[in-house]
Enzyme design. Structure first.
Site, PDB file in Angstrom:
ATOM      1  N   ASP A  83      48.505  42.330  40.450  1.00 39.11           N
ATOM      2  CA  ASP A  83      49.321  41.131  40.275  1.00 39.11           C
ATOM      3  C   ASP A  83      49.419  40.805  38.775  1.00 39.11           C
ATOM      4  O   ASP A  83      48.397  40.767  38.077  1.00 39.11           O
ATOM      5  CB  ASP A  83      48.628  39.982  41.029  1.00 39.11           C
ATOM      6  CG  ASP A  83      49.479  38.732  41.125  1.00 39.11           C
ATOM      7  OD1 ASP A  83      50.715  38.846  41.119  1.00 39.11           O
ATOM      8  OD2 ASP A  83      48.885  37.632  41.233  1.00 39.11           O
TER       9      ASP A  83
ATOM     10  N   HIS B 234      53.200  28.529  39.564  1.00 37.45           N
ATOM     11  CA  HIS B 234      51.821  28.864  39.941  1.00 37.45           C
ATOM     12  C   HIS B 234      50.954  27.603  39.990  1.00 37.45           C
ATOM     13  O   HIS B 234      51.209  26.654  39.260  1.00 37.45           O
ATOM     14  CB  HIS B 234      51.221  29.852  38.928  1.00 37.45           C
ATOM     15  CG  HIS B 234      51.859  31.207  38.989  1.00 37.45           C
ATOM     16  ND1 HIS B 234      52.696  31.684  38.008  1.00 37.45           N
ATOM     17  CD2 HIS B 234      51.796  32.182  39.929  1.00 37.45           C
ATOM     18  CE1 HIS B 234      53.111  32.903  38.343  1.00 37.45           C
ATOM     19  NE2 HIS B 234      52.583  33.235  39.500  1.00 37.45           N
ATOM     20  N   GLY B 235      49.941  27.625  40.846  1.00 33.43           N
ATOM     21  CA  GLY B 235      48.974  26.542  40.865  1.00 33.43           C
ATOM     22  C   GLY B 235      49.257  25.492  41.923  1.00 33.43           C
ATOM     23  O   GLY B 235      50.110  25.678  42.807  1.00 33.43           O
TER      24      GLY B 235
ATOM     25  N   HIS C 113      56.932  34.437  43.687  1.00 32.66           N
ATOM     26  CA  HIS C 113      55.603  34.024  43.203  1.00 32.66           C
ATOM     27  C   HIS C 113      55.467  32.514  43.366  1.00 32.66           C
ATOM     28  O   HIS C 113      56.440  31.808  43.634  1.00 32.66           O
ATOM     29  CB  HIS C 113      55.449  34.389  41.728  1.00 32.66           C
ATOM     30  CG  HIS C 113      55.158  35.838  41.503  1.00 32.66           C
ATOM     31  ND1 HIS C 113      53.964  36.287  40.992  1.00 32.66           N
ATOM     32  CD2 HIS C 113      55.903  36.949  41.751  1.00 32.66           C
ATOM     33  CE1 HIS C 113      54.000  37.607  40.922  1.00 32.66           C
ATOM     34  NE2 HIS C 113      55.160  38.033  41.368  1.00 32.66           N
ATOM     35  N   GLY C 114      54.238  32.038  43.156  1.00 29.26           N
ATOM     36  CA  GLY C 114      54.019  30.592  43.180  1.00 29.26           C
ATOM     37  C   GLY C 114      54.414  29.976  44.501  1.00 29.26           C
ATOM     38  O   GLY C 114      54.993  28.896  44.546  1.00 29.26           O
ATOM     39  N   ALA C 115      54.084  30.667  45.597  1.00 33.15           N
ATOM     40  CA  ALA C 115      54.630  30.271  46.898  1.00 33.15           C
ATOM     41  C   ALA C 115      53.592  29.649  47.835  1.00 33.15           C
ATOM     42  O   ALA C 115      53.767  29.665  49.048  1.00 33.15           O
ATOM     43  CB  ALA C 115      55.297  31.477  47.555  1.00 33.15           C
ATOM     44  N   SER C 116      52.532  29.088  47.273  1.00 37.97           N
ATOM     45  CA  SER C 116      51.598  28.345  48.135  1.00 37.97           C
ATOM     46  C   SER C 116      52.226  27.017  48.534  1.00 37.97           C
ATOM     47  O   SER C 116      52.988  26.416  47.772  1.00 37.97           O
ATOM     48  CB  SER C 116      50.278  28.078  47.391  1.00 37.97           C
ATOM     49  OG  SER C 116      49.457  29.225  47.437  1.00 37.97           O
TER      50      SER C 116
ATOM     51  N   ASN D  17      53.931  35.457  47.531  1.00 32.99           N
ATOM     52  CA  ASN D  17      52.596  35.465  46.905  1.00 32.99           C
ATOM     53  C   ASN D  17      51.827  34.172  47.175  1.00 32.99           C
ATOM     54  O   ASN D  17      52.344  33.078  46.909  1.00 32.99           O
ATOM     55  CB  ASN D  17      52.754  35.595  45.388  1.00 32.99           C
ATOM     56  CG  ASN D  17      53.061  37.004  44.949  1.00 32.99           C
ATOM     57  OD1 ASN D  17      53.410  37.855  45.765  1.00 32.99           O
ATOM     58  ND2 ASN D  17      52.916  37.266  43.659  1.00 32.99           N
TER      59      ASN D  17
ATOM     60  N   ASP E   5      48.023  32.423  46.532  1.00 36.23           N
ATOM     61  CA  ASP E   5      46.676  32.381  45.985  1.00 36.23           C
ATOM     62  C   ASP E   5      46.101  30.967  46.086  1.00 36.23           C
ATOM     63  O   ASP E   5      45.024  30.751  46.651  1.00 36.23           O
ATOM     64  CB  ASP E   5      46.688  32.851  44.516  1.00 36.23           C
ATOM     65  CG  ASP E   5      45.287  33.001  43.966  1.00 36.23           C
ATOM     66  OD1 ASP E   5      44.314  32.768  44.714  1.00 36.23           O
ATOM     67  OD2 ASP E   5      45.129  33.355  42.788  1.00 36.23           O
TER      68      ASP E   5
HETATM   69  P1  13P Z   1      50.322  30.211  44.060  1.00 35.12           P
HETATM   70  O1  13P Z   1      49.624  29.622  42.883  1.00 35.12           O
HETATM   71  O2  13P Z   1      51.457  29.345  44.526  1.00 35.12           O
HETATM   72  O3  13P Z   1      49.409  30.569  45.190  1.00 35.12           O
HETATM   73  O4  13P Z   1      51.023  31.588  43.570  1.00 35.12           O
HETATM   74  C1  13P Z   1      50.281  32.780  43.524  1.00 35.12           C
HETATM   75  C2  13P Z   1      51.001  33.874  42.822  1.00 35.12           C
HETATM   76  O5  13P Z   1      52.179  33.832  42.539  1.00 35.12           O
HETATM   77  C3  13P Z   1      50.212  35.060  42.492  1.00 35.12           C
HETATM   78  O6  13P Z   1      50.943  35.975  41.724  1.00 35.12           O
HETATM   79  O1  G3H Z   2      49.600  34.248  39.613  1.00 31.90           O
HETATM   80  C1  G3H Z   2      48.422  34.020  39.447  1.00 31.90           C
HETATM   81  C2  G3H Z   2      47.455  34.167  40.566  1.00 31.90           C
HETATM   82  O2  G3H Z   2      47.259  32.934  41.216  1.00 31.90           O
HETATM   83  C3  G3H Z   2      46.184  34.737  40.055  1.00 31.90           C
HETATM   84  O3  G3H Z   2      45.442  33.780  39.361  1.00 31.90           O
HETATM   85  O4  G3H Z   2      45.045  34.972  37.249  1.00 31.90           O
HETATM   86  O5  G3H Z   2      43.634  32.999  37.900  1.00 31.90           O
HETATM   87  O6  G3H Z   2      43.405  35.175  39.112  1.00 31.90           O
HETATM   88  P1  G3H Z   2      44.314  34.268  38.329  1.00 31.90           P
HETATM   89 ZN    ZN Z   3      52.375  35.102  40.389  1.00 36.43          ZN
END
Ligand code: 13P
Ligand code: G3H
Ligand code: ZN
Length: 309
Positions: free
Chosen positions: A82, A180-181, A211-214, A254, A256
């Site tokens: 990633d 993200h986040g 990405h950033g799909a939480s 994605n 995280d």
């Molecule tokens: P989230 O922070 O929305 O979970 O996104 C994760 C991500 O894009 C990892 O590459």
């Molecule tokens: O896109 C980022 C992911 O959430 C990974 O986060 O780089 O802190 O492991 P990290």
């Molecule tokens: Zn990402």
């Protein structure tokens, strides 16, 4: 069943109107929670490792955990880097058994992004590995890099055909308003589905990545806040929007932050209720179960990939 690339997964997902979950892994309990959920629902799976995860866990441990998960579940699993930041990081992952890498040149000017992506694609394809790249820039925090809302930028649809044809990349992450986040929107959540539609018109049949799909699941944010945490204003992407994206050209979603929130919320609650416990297995077990249930919900309700393994 060996590790697989995402090629077949994406083709089936595109044609079938669903998406594959790409979950970030950092330790054994996270790998187990995710893979137990996918096994129960027979869902295809991408497990992804960030630069931060590699630094935290030492990549060999994460690779071996994923190999163990494949042996344990018999599922097709793709192991993905990633946000690879350099050719060298991507090469290292390719040389050590990853089946997919992301080269994130989104912070570079267009021509530089093309140059580094093309270099990674050539090396990866020679080794049977697929590549994801990114155009446009998400806001939020990844590793030590913080991208402010002002420095973020939507993907320009008029650039995508040239980018894909000149690089030979296998999938493309685009910026349509996710970040993200855990703090994705100030006020009403809004995604630029018009950009997604324009991109997919220009790239028929081509897999798009979000990405950033939480969703920044409110249940876990409330749990964190209730048991000593402080996350006012935390907000994610509503599930209906993700489902809408999964039905379109978006083949990889994605996640995280939701894993982190599930784990942290559950552990905070555990300690509030059991202040004298100190055996890590006691608090990691419910955290792992919370991840499993959360991932099952994603697979069934958000991604739509249950039974597609
Ligand atoms: P989230 O922070 O929305 O979970 O996104 C994760 C991500 O894009 C990892 O590459
Ligand atoms: O896109 C980022 C992911 O959430 C990974 O986060 O780089 O802190 O492991 P990290
Ligand atoms: Zn990402």
């Amino acid at each position: 069943m060996p590790l697989v690339t995402s090629k077949d997964m994406f083709k089936k997902a595109y044609d079938g109107g669903y998406a594959i979950g790409a979950f970030n892994v950092n330790n054994m309990e996270i790998v187990q929670g995710i893979t137990e959920a996918a096994k129960e629902l027979q869902a295809p799976l991408i497990l992804q490792v960030s630069k931060g995860a590699r630094a935290y866990a030492n990549p060999i441990y994460l690779r071996k955990l994923v190999e163990a998960a494949i042996e344990d579940t018999g599922l097709p699993i793709c192991l993905h880097l990633d946000h690879g930041d350099t050719f060298e990081t991507c090469k290292d992952c390719i040389d050590t058994g990853f089946t997919s890498v992301m080269i994130d040149g989104s912070h570079h000017p267009f021509e530089e992004n093309i140059a580094v992506t093309k270099k990674v694609v050539e090396y990866a394809h020679d080794h049977g590995v697929v590549v994801e790249a990114e155009l446009g820039r998400l806001a939020g925090v990844e590793d030590e890099v913080k991208v402010s809302a002002e420095d973020s930028s939507y993907t320009r649809p008029d650039e995508v055909e040239e980018f894909v044809s000149r690089t030979g990349v296998d999938s493309l992450a685009i910026a349509i308003g996710t970040s993200h986040g855990a703090f994705k929107f100030k006020g009403e959540p809004k995604l630029r589905f018009d950009i997604l539609e324009e991109v997919s018109k220009r790239l028929p049949g081509f897999p798009i990545v979000l990405h950033g799909a939480s969703s920044v699941i409110p249940e876990f944010v409330e749990m964190i806040n209730k048991y000593g945490g402080d996350m006012p204003g935390a907000q994610g992407v509503p599930e209906e929007m993700l489902r809408q994206a999964a039905r379109s050209a978006v083949c990889k979603i994605n996640i995280d932050s939701d894993l982190r929130l599930a784990m942290t919320g559950t552990i905070r609650k555990y300690f509030a209720e059991n202040p004298s416990h100190f055996d890590p297995r006691q608090y990691l077990k419910p955290a792992r179960s919370a991840i499993k249930e959360m991932v099952k919900h994603k697979i069934e309700v958000v991604l739509g990939c249950a039974g597609k393994a």
